[in-house]
Design a protein around this motif. Structure first.
Motif, PDB file in Angstrom:
ATOM      1  N   THR A  60       0.823  -1.204   0.000  1.00  0.00           N
ATOM      2  CA  THR A  60       0.000   0.000   0.000  1.00  0.00           C
ATOM      3  C   THR A  60       0.860   1.258   0.000  1.00  0.00           C
ATOM      4  O   THR A  60       1.991   1.252   0.518  1.00  0.00           O
ATOM      5  N   THR A  61       0.335   2.311  -0.579  1.00  0.00           N
ATOM      6  CA  THR A  61       0.977   3.622  -0.521  1.00  0.00           C
ATOM      7  C   THR A  61       0.385   4.478   0.593  1.00  0.00           C
ATOM      8  O   THR A  61       0.768   5.622   0.765  1.00  0.00           O
ATOM      9  N   ASP A  62      -0.544   3.909   1.351  1.00  0.00           N
ATOM     10  CA  ASP A  62      -1.210   4.631   2.446  1.00  0.00           C
ATOM     11  C   ASP A  62      -0.373   4.494   3.716  1.00  0.00           C
ATOM     12  O   ASP A  62      -0.622   3.626   4.549  1.00  0.00           O
ATOM     13  N   SER A  63       0.621   5.346   3.870  1.00  0.00           N
ATOM     14  CA  SER A  63       1.542   5.224   4.996  1.00  0.00           C
ATOM     15  C   SER A  63       0.900   5.588   6.330  1.00  0.00           C
ATOM     16  O   SER A  63       1.399   5.195   7.388  1.00  0.00           O
ATOM     17  N   ASN A  81       4.783  -0.665   3.072  1.00  0.00           N
ATOM     18  CA  ASN A  81       4.595   0.683   2.540  1.00  0.00           C
ATOM     19  C   ASN A  81       5.369   0.821   1.234  1.00  0.00           C
ATOM     20  O   ASN A  81       6.595   0.912   1.223  1.00  0.00           O
ATOM     21  N   SER A  82       4.645   0.812   0.124  1.00  0.00           N
ATOM     22  CA  SER A  82       5.276   0.849  -1.208  1.00  0.00           C
ATOM     23  C   SER A  82       5.148   2.230  -1.813  1.00  0.00           C
ATOM     24  O   SER A  82       4.427   2.437  -2.779  1.00  0.00           O
ATOM     25  N   ARG A  83       5.840   3.193  -1.229  1.00  0.00           N
ATOM     26  CA  ARG A  83       5.661   4.584  -1.657  1.00  0.00           C
ATOM     27  C   ARG A  83       6.320   4.909  -2.997  1.00  0.00           C
ATOM     28  O   ARG A  83       6.093   5.980  -3.555  1.00  0.00           O
ATOM     29  N   ASP A  84       7.168   4.027  -3.513  1.00  0.00           N
ATOM     30  CA  ASP A  84       7.720   4.213  -4.852  1.00  0.00           C
ATOM     31  C   ASP A  84       7.916   2.844  -5.484  1.00  0.00           C
ATOM     32  O   ASP A  84       7.862   1.808  -4.811  1.00  0.00           O
ATOM     33  N   GLN A  85       8.143   2.838  -6.794  1.00  0.00           N
ATOM     34  CA  GLN A  85       8.183   1.577  -7.540  1.00  0.00           C
ATOM     35  C   GLN A  85       9.322   0.682  -7.072  1.00  0.00           C
ATOM     36  O   GLN A  85       9.161  -0.539  -6.953  1.00  0.00           O
ATOM     37  N   GLU A 136       8.379  -0.866  -3.811  1.00  0.00           N
ATOM     38  CA  GLU A 136       7.325  -1.854  -4.017  1.00  0.00           C
ATOM     39  C   GLU A 136       7.907  -3.175  -4.499  1.00  0.00           C
ATOM     40  O   GLU A 136       7.500  -4.250  -4.036  1.00  0.00           O
ATOM     41  N   ALA A 142      -3.951   1.453  -1.923  1.00  0.00           N
ATOM     42  CA  ALA A 142      -3.376   2.778  -2.137  1.00  0.00           C
ATOM     43  C   ALA A 142      -4.120   3.800  -1.297  1.00  0.00           C
ATOM     44  O   ALA A 142      -5.077   3.490  -0.607  1.00  0.00           O
ATOM     45  N   ARG A 198      -3.392   2.000 -11.721  1.00  0.00           N
ATOM     46  CA  ARG A 198      -1.962   1.806 -11.550  1.00  0.00           C
ATOM     47  C   ARG A 198      -1.554   0.577 -12.362  1.00  0.00           C
ATOM     48  O   ARG A 198      -2.395  -0.242 -12.748  1.00  0.00           O
TER      49      ARG A 198
END
Length: 351
Positions: free
Chosen positions: A83-86, A113-117, A120, A139, A145
Motif C-alpha cells: 500500500t501507498t497509504d503510509s 509501505n510501497s511509496r515508490d516503484q 514496491e 493505495a 496503476r
C-alpha cells in the motif's frame, strides 16, 4: 478445462519450483480438470483419485486450502498488503474487513509501505520469499496503476481501493458516483437549490466521478451548477477555507456546499463561521470520507459520505477465500457508500 484455468486453483508454489496445477495433474496421471476438482473438493471423483491428486500436490509443494464445510478451518493464512497509504487511514479499515471475512480461520498480514516503484518491488520479492498465500494491493487514492508482476507464481492478487486495466484482475473500490449521488440528493431533499462544490485535483478519478454524479442529480432536479461554483485544489483544509471565501465573494446566495473530502469541508465550515454565515441554517455542508476524527471534531459535526472501507475489506477477504477455493473472480467491483447524517446539514430556513 482450458489452459488459463491453471492459474485459478493453486497457491504459492515453493520459490524456485514454480509448481503449477498442470504439474500436479501430470504427476497424478489425471486431466487438468480432474486435478482442479480433486484439489477443491468438487465434482464426482473416486476417493482414490481425489487422494492421489492431493498427495501429489503436497509432494510437489503445491499449497492449497480445503474450504469444504466438513474440513476444520484451522489452517493459518498469511496475506501480504502492498500500500501507498503510509498513515493507515484507508489500509487499516481494509485490513479489519479482511480479518472479519476470515472468521475463525487464523489470518496474519504483512503490511508493506510501497511509496515508490523500487520499494514496491523490494517488498514484493520479500512477500514472495515469505510464501504469502495472497497479496492485496492498495493505495491512498483510487486511480489506475500498473499491475504487479509475480512472474509464474500463481498467488491470488486483489486490488483494493485502486485498480488496473487488466481484465483478468479483481479490483474492489467504493462507488464514488453513488456516494456523491447520496450527498447531492440529501441536500436537494433539504430544499437547497444554490449548490457549490469544493474538491481535490481534477486528475483524480474519484474527483471526476463525484462531480459528474453531482451534476447528473442536479440536472435531474432542474438545478443549475455554474462552472465558477466548482473549485478544484489540493486535499487540504486550507484549500477548503480559501475556496469558500472565493465562492462567497462571488456569490452570497449559495446555500449548499458539497465537499470532496472531510478536510475540505472542515476548512469550508471555518470560513463560513468567520463570515458569520450559519451552518446549517444558512448553508448546509456535506463532506466525503467519514474520517471520524475529522468529521466528529468539526463544529457542527459533519454530515458526510462513508466509503465503507471495512465492507470493501470484507469483500476482499471473501474473494481471497473464493480464489483459494478455485473460484474465478475478476473485473471492477464498486461497493455502495452510505450517508452519515450529522448536524452540518438541515432544511433551509426561510426568512
Amino acid at each position: 478445462m482450458s489452459e488459463p484455468d491453471e492459474q485459478l486453483f493453486g497457491l504459492a508454489p515453493q520459490p524456485g519450483q514454480n509448481v503449477t496445477l498442470r504439474d500436479v495433474a501430470q504427476a497424478a496421471g489425471v486431466t487438468l480438470g480432474t486435478a482442479s476438482k480433486a484439489i477443491n473438493g468438487r465434482g464426482k471423483l473416486s476417493p482414490e483419485t481425489r487422494e492421489r491428486v492431493r498427495a501429489e500436490a503436497l509432494r510437489l509443494g503445491f499449497r492449497f486450502f480445503s474450504l469444504q464445510e466438513d474440513v476444520p478451518a484451522t489452517q493459518g493464512v498469511m496475506v501480504g498488503v502492498l500500500t501507498t497509504d503510509s498513515y493507515g487511514r484507508f489500509s487499516l479499515p481494509l485490513l479489519m474487513g479482511i480479518e472479519d471475512a476470515f472468521g475463525s480461520r487464523p489470518v496474519s498480514a504483512m503490511l508493506c509501505n510501497s511509496r515508490d516503484q523500487s520499494r514496491e518491488q523490494q517488498h514484493l520479492q520479500l512477500l514472495l520469499a515469505r510464501k504469502v498465500d495472497g497479496i492485496v494491493v492498495s493505495a491512498r487514492r483510487e486511480d489506475a496503476r500498473p499491475p504487479i508482476d509475480i512472474g509464474r507464481s500463481n498467488i491470488p492478487i486483489i486490488y483494493a481501493f485502486t485498480h488496473v486495466t487488466d481484465s483478468n484482475a479483481l479490483c474492489v473500490l467504493p462507488d464514488d458516483a453513488q456516494g456523491a449521488r447520496l450527498a447531492t440528493e440529501h441536500l436537494v431533499s433539504l430544499g437547497r437549490r444554490q449548490f457549490a462544490h469544493i474538491t481535490g485535483p481534477s486528475y483524480f478519478e474519484a474527483v471526476r466521478l463525484r462531480e459528474g454524479a453531482m451534476r447528473q442529480v442536479l440536472t435531474e432536479h432542474g438545478i443549475a451548477l455554474p462552472d465558477y461554483r466548482v473549485l478544484s485544489g489540493p486535499w487540504q483544509e486550507s484549500w477548503g477555507y480559501t475556496a469558500t471565501n472565493f465562492l462567497f465573494d462571488q456569490d452570497a446566495s449559495i446555500d449548499a456546499l458539497f465537499c470532496g473530502s472531510d478536510q475540505l469541508a472542515r476548512g469550508a465550515i471555518e470560513a463560513l463561521h468567520a463570515r458569520n454565515i450559519r451552518v446549517p441554517a444558512d448553508v448546509s455542508v456535506v463532506g466525503f470520507d467519514n474520517w471520524e476524527p475529522m468529521a466528529c471534531a468539526t463544529r457542527p459535526p459533519l454530515t458526510t459520505v462513508d466509503m465503507n472501507l471495512s465492507q470493501v475489506g470484507r469483500y476482499v477477504g471473501e474473494s481471497l477465500l473464493a480464489l483459494f477455493a478455485g473460484e474465478q473472480r475478476s473485473g471492477v467491483v464498486r461497493l455502495p457508500c452510505s450517508l452519515v447524517i450529522r448536524d452540518s446539514s438541515d432544511p433551509l430556513q426561510q426568512g
